[in-house]
Design an enzyme around this catalytic site. Structure first.
Site, PDB file in Angstrom:
ATOM      1  CG  ASN A 125     -22.204 -82.286   4.093  1.00 42.37           C
ATOM      2  OD1 ASN A 125     -22.084 -83.195   3.262  1.00 42.37           O
ATOM      3  ND2 ASN A 125     -21.965 -82.460   5.383  1.00 42.37           N
ATOM      4  CE  LYS A 175     -25.158 -83.486   6.886  1.00 46.12           C
ATOM      5  NZ  LYS A 175     -25.684 -83.390   8.230  1.00 46.12           N
ATOM      6  CG  HIS A 200     -19.781 -83.368   9.128  1.00 47.81           C
ATOM      7  ND1 HIS A 200     -20.691 -84.075   9.876  1.00 47.81           N
ATOM      8  CD2 HIS A 200     -20.454 -82.329   8.596  1.00 47.81           C
ATOM      9  CE1 HIS A 200     -21.869 -83.475   9.785  1.00 47.81           C
ATOM     10  NE2 HIS A 200     -21.756 -82.418   9.018  1.00 47.81           N
ATOM     11  CD  GLU A 225     -23.748 -86.042   9.692  1.00 53.50           C
ATOM     12  OE1 GLU A 225     -23.358 -86.171   8.521  1.00 53.50           O
ATOM     13  OE2 GLU A 225     -24.699 -85.286  10.011  1.00 53.50           O
ATOM     14  CD  GLU A 236     -21.701 -78.525  10.076  1.00 52.53           C
ATOM     15  OE1 GLU A 236     -22.381 -78.078   9.159  1.00 52.53           O
ATOM     16  OE2 GLU A 236     -21.416 -79.737  10.182  1.00 52.53           O
ATOM     17  N   GLY A 271     -29.436 -81.671  11.616  1.00 47.81           N
ATOM     18  CA  GLY A 271     -30.508 -82.576  11.227  1.00 47.81           C
ATOM     19  C   GLY A 271     -31.641 -82.670  12.230  1.00 47.81           C
ATOM     20  CB  SER A 307     -31.448 -77.120  11.744  1.00 45.66           C
ATOM     21  OG  SER A 307     -31.454 -78.477  12.120  1.00 45.66           O
TER      22      SER A 307
HETATM   23  P1  13P Z   1     -28.457 -79.989   8.421  1.00 45.70           P
HETATM   24  O1  13P Z   1     -28.482 -78.658   7.693  1.00 45.70           O
HETATM   25  O2  13P Z   1     -29.216 -81.058   7.724  1.00 45.70           O
HETATM   26  O3  13P Z   1     -28.805 -79.823   9.870  1.00 45.70           O
HETATM   27  O4  13P Z   1     -26.917 -80.475   8.369  1.00 45.70           O
HETATM   28  C1  13P Z   1     -25.922 -79.583   8.697  1.00 45.70           C
HETATM   29  C2  13P Z   1     -24.617 -80.211   8.391  1.00 45.70           C
HETATM   30  O5  13P Z   1     -24.215 -81.170   9.043  1.00 45.70           O
HETATM   31  C3  13P Z   1     -23.827 -79.679   7.270  1.00 45.70           C
HETATM   32  O6  13P Z   1     -22.550 -80.212   7.238  1.00 45.70           O
END
Ligand code: 13P
Length: 260
Positions: free
Chosen positions: A9, A11, A104, A106, A176, A182, A222
């Site tokens: 992903n 982002k 997600h 976010e 997640e 992150g 992560s």
């Molecule tokens: P990170 O691997 O940067 O922590 O992000 C995970 C994520 O949100 C994948 O959708």
């Protein structure tokens, strides 16, 4: 045997040329490795790069030769019409996009995506032949107050469990935990396994043992080349949804090669 899947992903990262370089490097390296094809690799770039990702991820002469499949990061819950700035499932499908991330954390946090919207998006994707990768996961407060199982059960019940068994059998679920995204703070393999087993059990209660056994459950948060091998070795973890580490070809490929 359940499918093994690693999805990246991206982002909201990378400019056009950077995206092109990364996609090109991934395609070249994945082609060279001539992998046995037992891990499905999915790349989810921002909307403007989807077509380029599809072109670079698929062999020009042999469309059956796919180095990586392509997914979108979001879709509209509406079918079509006056929704400025939105992208429909039919549009994605007309561009050969096979997967789409939904729900997600976010988007739940910054765009107000609710479980009901997740349910509508999932339906629209399935109607257009696209596989939804549905995210669930608890915040730090929810985990610290011991509510994480309840939150995940609500997200899955309201976002997914209205589906007919045949539709449900096409879904991919990603766990997640928000506190791991992150932050560099990966969930331990035991923490992740505990939740994955809980999710599989919920699926079993609703759709039966056979369906529960075959739905891929990905871990995200992560995940990196150092933590992926132990996570992927857990019995109910079938791969990963990778954020930051999917922006570096070397790291992403190490993660793809982390299955035993
Ligand atoms: P990170 O691997 O940067 O922590 O992000 C995970 C994520 O949100 C994948 O959708």
């Amino acid at each position: 045997m359940r499918r093994k899947i690693v999805a990246g992903n991206w982002k909201m990262n990378l400019r056009f040329q950077e995206a092109e370089e990364l996609l090109d490097e991934l395609a070249t390296r994945l082609e060279k490795e001539q992998r046995s094809g037992d891990v499905e690799v999915i790349v989810c770039p921002p909307f403007p790069y989807l077509e380029m990702a599809y072109d670079l991820g698929t062999d020009e002469e042999d469309p059956n030769m796919v180095y990586f499949a392509v997914g979108a990061q979001n879709v509209s819950e509406h079918e079509k019409g006056a929704y400025t700035g939105e992208v429909s499932a039919a549009m994605l499908s007309s561009m050969n996009i096979e997967y789409c991330i939904v729900g997600h954390s976010e988007r739940r946090k910054y765009q107000g995506e609710t479980d009901l919207m997740v349910a509508r998006k999932v339906e629209s994707l399935l109607q257009n032949g696209i596989v939804p990768i549905v995210c669930c996961g608890e915040s730090l407060e929810e985990r610290e107050s011991g509510n994480h199982f309840k939150v995940i059960e609500r997200q899955l019940t309201e976002g997914l469990f209205h589906l007919e068994p045949l539709d449900f059998s096409r879904i991919i679920i990603a766990y997640e935990p928000v506190w791991a995204i992150g932050t560099g703070k990966t969930a331990t393999p035991e923490q992740a396994q505990e939740v994955h087993a809980f999710i599989r059990n919920l699926i079993q209660e609703k759709y039966g043992k056979e369906t529960a056994k075959q739905i891929p459950l990905l871990y995200g948060g992560s995940c990196n080349p150092a933590t992926a091998p132990e996570l992927f070795a857990m019995p109910d973890i079938d791969g990963g949804l990778i954020g930051g580490a999917s922006l570096k070809a070397g790291d992403f490929i190490s993660i793809i090669n982390s299955f035993e």
